[in-house]
Design a protein around this motif. Structure first.
Motif, mmCIF file in Angstrom:
data_model
loop_
_atom_site.group_PDB
_atom_site.id
_atom_site.type_symbol
_atom_site.label_atom_id
_atom_site.label_comp_id
_atom_site.label_asym_id
_atom_site.label_seq_id
_atom_site.Cartn_x
_atom_site.Cartn_y
_atom_site.Cartn_z
ATOM 1 N N PHE A 39 -38.614 0.198 -10.842
ATOM 2 C CA PHE A 39 -39.206 0.483 -12.145
ATOM 3 C C PHE A 39 -38.138 0.945 -13.138
ATOM 4 C CE2 PHE A 39 -40.894 3.603 -15.153
ATOM 5 C CZ PHE A 39 -41.796 2.806 -15.849
ATOM 6 N N PHE A 40 -37.295 1.894 -12.696
ATOM 7 C CA PHE A 40 -36.309 2.431 -13.631
ATOM 8 C C PHE A 40 -35.171 1.459 -13.916
ATOM 9 C CE2 PHE A 40 -38.374 6.571 -12.684
ATOM 10 C CZ PHE A 40 -38.699 6.875 -13.993
ATOM 11 N N MET A 41 -34.855 0.549 -12.974
ATOM 12 C CA MET A 41 -33.888 -0.511 -13.272
ATOM 13 C C MET A 41 -34.368 -1.326 -14.476
ATOM 14 S SD MET A 41 -31.063 -0.593 -11.796
ATOM 15 C CE MET A 41 -30.491 -2.155 -12.442
ATOM 16 N N GLN A 42 -35.672 -1.649 -14.456
ATOM 17 C CA GLN A 42 -36.237 -2.426 -15.571
ATOM 18 C C GLN A 42 -36.181 -1.630 -16.871
ATOM 19 O OE1 GLN A 42 -40.088 -3.034 -13.904
ATOM 20 N NE2 GLN A 42 -39.449 -4.774 -12.612
ATOM 21 N N GLN A 43 -36.482 -0.333 -16.760
ATOM 22 C CA GLN A 43 -36.456 0.508 -17.961
ATOM 23 C C GLN A 43 -35.036 0.592 -18.540
ATOM 24 O OE1 GLN A 43 -39.147 2.155 -19.538
ATOM 25 N NE2 GLN A 43 -40.269 0.753 -18.226
ATOM 26 N N ILE A 44 -34.044 0.677 -17.643
ATOM 27 C CA ILE A 44 -32.658 0.765 -18.102
ATOM 28 C C ILE A 44 -32.261 -0.536 -18.815
ATOM 29 C CG2 ILE A 44 -30.258 0.804 -17.268
ATOM 30 C CD1 ILE A 44 -31.178 2.898 -15.177
ATOM 31 N N GLU A 45 -32.648 -1.660 -18.239
ATOM 32 C CA GLU A 45 -32.338 -2.947 -18.891
ATOM 33 C C GLU A 45 -32.989 -3.012 -20.265
ATOM 34 O OE1 GLU A 45 -33.329 -6.250 -16.279
ATOM 35 O OE2 GLU A 45 -32.122 -5.276 -14.717
ATOM 36 N N ASP A 46 -34.234 -2.533 -20.316
ATOM 37 C CA ASP A 46 -34.962 -2.542 -21.590
ATOM 38 C C ASP A 46 -34.252 -1.667 -22.632
ATOM 39 O OD1 ASP A 46 -37.423 -2.786 -23.361
ATOM 40 O OD2 ASP A 46 -37.306 -0.606 -23.054
ATOM 41 N N ARG A 47 -33.799 -0.465 -22.222
ATOM 42 C CA ARG A 47 -33.129 0.439 -23.169
ATOM 43 C C ARG A 47 -31.779 -0.133 -23.616
ATOM 44 N NH1 ARG A 47 -37.170 2.136 -21.699
ATOM 45 N NH2 ARG A 47 -38.009 4.241 -21.894
ATOM 46 N N ARG A 48 -31.109 -0.865 -22.718
ATOM 47 C CA ARG A 48 -29.836 -1.472 -23.101
ATOM 48 C C ARG A 48 -30.075 -2.500 -24.212
ATOM 49 N NH1 ARG A 48 -27.126 -0.936 -17.990
ATOM 50 N NH2 ARG A 48 -25.851 0.923 -18.359
ATOM 51 N N ALA A 49 -31.177 -3.247 -24.070
ATOM 52 C CA ALA A 49 -31.506 -4.274 -25.056
ATOM 53 C C ALA A 49 -32.082 -3.642 -26.323
ATOM 54 C CB ALA A 49 -32.499 -5.272 -24.459
ATOM 55 N N ASN A 50 -32.877 -2.597 -26.157
ATOM 56 C CA ASN A 50 -33.541 -1.952 -27.297
ATOM 57 C C ASN A 50 -33.341 -0.436 -27.242
ATOM 58 O OD1 ASN A 50 -35.148 -4.530 -27.825
ATOM 59 N ND2 ASN A 50 -35.872 -3.948 -25.785
ATOM 60 N N PRO A 51 -32.133 0.015 -27.630
ATOM 61 C CA PRO A 51 -31.873 1.463 -27.531
ATOM 62 C C PRO A 51 -32.837 2.245 -28.429
ATOM 63 C CG PRO A 51 -29.872 0.231 -28.091
ATOM 64 C CD PRO A 51 -31.008 -0.717 -28.224
ATOM 65 N N ARG A 52 -33.234 3.407 -27.965
ATOM 66 C CA ARG A 52 -34.087 4.293 -28.772
ATOM 67 C C ARG A 52 -33.338 5.605 -28.960
ATOM 68 N NH1 ARG A 52 -39.566 4.220 -25.266
ATOM 69 N NH2 ARG A 52 -39.513 2.069 -24.536
ATOM 70 N N ASP A 53 -33.796 6.386 -29.925
ATOM 71 C CA ASP A 53 -33.076 7.646 -30.110
ATOM 72 C C ASP A 53 -33.907 8.842 -29.705
ATOM 73 O OD1 ASP A 53 -34.861 7.544 -32.102
ATOM 74 O OD2 ASP A 53 -33.411 7.399 -33.739
ATOM 75 N N ASP A 54 -35.034 8.599 -29.069
ATOM 76 C CA ASP A 54 -35.901 9.750 -28.800
ATOM 77 C C ASP A 54 -36.402 9.790 -27.364
ATOM 78 O OD1 ASP A 54 -37.440 7.525 -28.884
ATOM 79 O OD2 ASP A 54 -39.066 8.404 -30.057
ATOM 80 N N ASP A 55 -35.689 9.212 -26.432
ATOM 81 C CA ASP A 55 -36.129 9.385 -25.053
ATOM 82 C C ASP A 55 -34.959 9.633 -24.113
ATOM 83 O OD1 ASP A 55 -35.198 7.006 -23.726
ATOM 84 O OD2 ASP A 55 -36.812 5.889 -24.670
#
Lengths: 403, 50
Positions: free
Chosen positions: A199-215
């Motif tokens: 689950f977190f591997m997918q989340q990390i890939e997602d954040r790499r593609a779409n960085p956020r500033d609040d999580d």
């Protein structure tokens, strides 16, 4: 099964913290060990362990991480399979980090849990508690454990990580798979661990593609330790930590406290009449129902308080036993909501003292306050029907109340 | 914990470590709170000297 009727000798040499009696009411058993001539018991059960039960011993060991290391913190050893494969290195930093890496690992997550940082979650936690109560208040009954306590920390942690609330049931399943069922059933433990990592591997890939500033996941990906960007294995470990350390533990404390208030009308009354008692009341709940038992691994052969310990031996840090040590607490078995001096170690001590304690305290206080505002009077439907889970984390898993 | 027991005596920095907020002697009106912080520290890290 049935340690309650065990002889002292059996208890001191073969205690089993997964025994039914140990889970449902460990305190008389822990008292016997602590007040025996052998307050650091040694059991051959569950792979073998030492168990210090006096406050002074537990604190001294926690403050000596060079000898009592955190290379494994589970009350039962990790399965060899969990250390294999490409994600075998995913741990739960900083809980299972030792010096010198420990400092950087802990420093990385501390700002998220500083008092001023967690204060912003108070109103959101309050809203979330109110919404949960809205869902069952008209029924006149609820399971204080699974309808309420269980749902609070998982949503707060989801919010901090920036993952959807809909993951709630999966997270609870996975965490219980690792910390409860998985300790006995290795296959379940391993599968649950892999679900968390995937689950977190997918989340990390997602954040790499779409960085956020609040999580927190985005923050972790930007993190540097000693000038070096952290790797995915560390980020996965820190995310793993949020679930493993942030969910079962706080939910157990909330559940135990509600169980307590359900059968103590005098304490419900005291909280209503004297709301200024809340801060000490929360600490007292943490003292008497300390949910967590952590382990340490002995680094090298040593003698501690006359006990010959060998390299690799497992130590069960019995925080719940230390918290009822009469050498430190007056009338330790009495629950005193206004207890003035309370050096409880529900969050441990030393360099591994719970990094999330400020958040846990906030969640526990708000969860109890909102419940008492909305449901000032309630009682257990059937005390015999309450079920507990124990071992690494102890708390009620079913606690039906009527109001 | 000390920052909860005695918020005028102890605070916390940006990573949550305890810091002492006052210099020199503890003002009389904060003595009780400071004593409370001392008696609640699990690490026995606080010592008030007379």
């Amino acid at each position: 099964m049935g340690m309650r009727n065990a002889s002292l000798d059996e208890l001191l040499n073969h205690y089993d913290i997964f025994d039914n009696d140990f889970v449902s009411d460990p305190f008389p058993l822990l008292d016997q060990i602590r007040e025996s001539g052998c307050p650091i018991a040694h059991s051959d059960q569950n792979g073998g362990s030492w168990m210090p039960t006096r406050h002074a011993h537990v604190v001294a060991m926690a403050q000596t991480p060079e000898i009592f290391t955190s290379r494994e913190v589970g009350v039962i050893g990790l399965s060899p399979e969990s250390k294999e494969g490409p994600y075998g290195g995913v741990r739960v930093p900083p809980i299972d980090s030792d010096p010198p890496e420990h400092h950087g690992h802990r420093r990385a997550i501390l700002p998220t849990f500083a008092p001023q940082a967690v204060a912003k979650y108070e109103s959101i936690t309050r809203d979330l508690c109110n919404r949960l109560i809205d869902g069952f208040i008209d029924n006149g009954t609820a399971d204080a454990a699974s309808d309420y306590a269980q749902r609070i920390p998982v949503r707060v942690i989801s919010m901090i990580l920036g993952v959807p609330f809909e993951m709630e049931d999966d997270f609870v399943d996975w965490v219980r798979g690792v910390l409860e069922t998985g300790l006995i059933d290795r296959e379940v433990g391993l599968q649950s661990r892999m679900k968390i990592i995937t689950f977190f591997m997918q989340q990390i890939e997602d954040r790499r593609a779409n960085p956020r500033d609040d999580d927190l996941i985005s923050d972790l990906l930007r993190l540097e330790i000693d000038g070096q960007p952290v790797d995915d294995i560390f980020v996965l470990g820190a995310c793993n930590l949020m679930l493993i350390a942030g969910i079962d533990t706080t939910w157990s404390a909330i559940g135990s406290s509600l169980w307590h208030l359900a059968h103590r009308a005098d304490h419900r009354q005291q909280l209503r009449d004297h709301p200024d008692v809340w801060p000490t009341a929360v600490e007292e709940m943490l003292r008497v129902y300390a949910p967590v038992t952590m382990a340490r691994i002995v680094a090298h052969d040593t003698e501690f308080e006359g006990c010959p310990m060998q390299a690799g031996d497992r130590i069960l840090m019995a925080f719940p036993a230390a918290n009822r040590d009469p050498r430190v607490f007056e009338s330790p078995d009495q629950v005193l909501l206004d207890r003035e001096n309370n050096r409880h170690v529900a969050f441990g001590a030393g360099i591994h003292r719970c990094a999330g304690s400020n958040l846990a305290r906030l969640e526990l206080r708000v969860a109890l306050q909102v419940w008492m505002e909305r449901i000032p009077e309630f009682e257990l439907i059937d005390p015999a029907d309450v079920t507990w889970k124990g071992g690494q984390v102890r708390g009620p898993r079913r606690c039906m109340v009527r109001f | 914990m000390c920052a909860i027991a005695a918020p005028d005596v102890f605070g916390s920095d940006e990573i949550g470590n305890a810091v002492v907020l006052i210099e020199g002697d503890i003002p009389r009106d904060l003595e009780a709170a400071a004593k409370r912080a001392e008696g609640n520290c699990p690490e026995r890290a606080i010592e008030i000297r007379e």
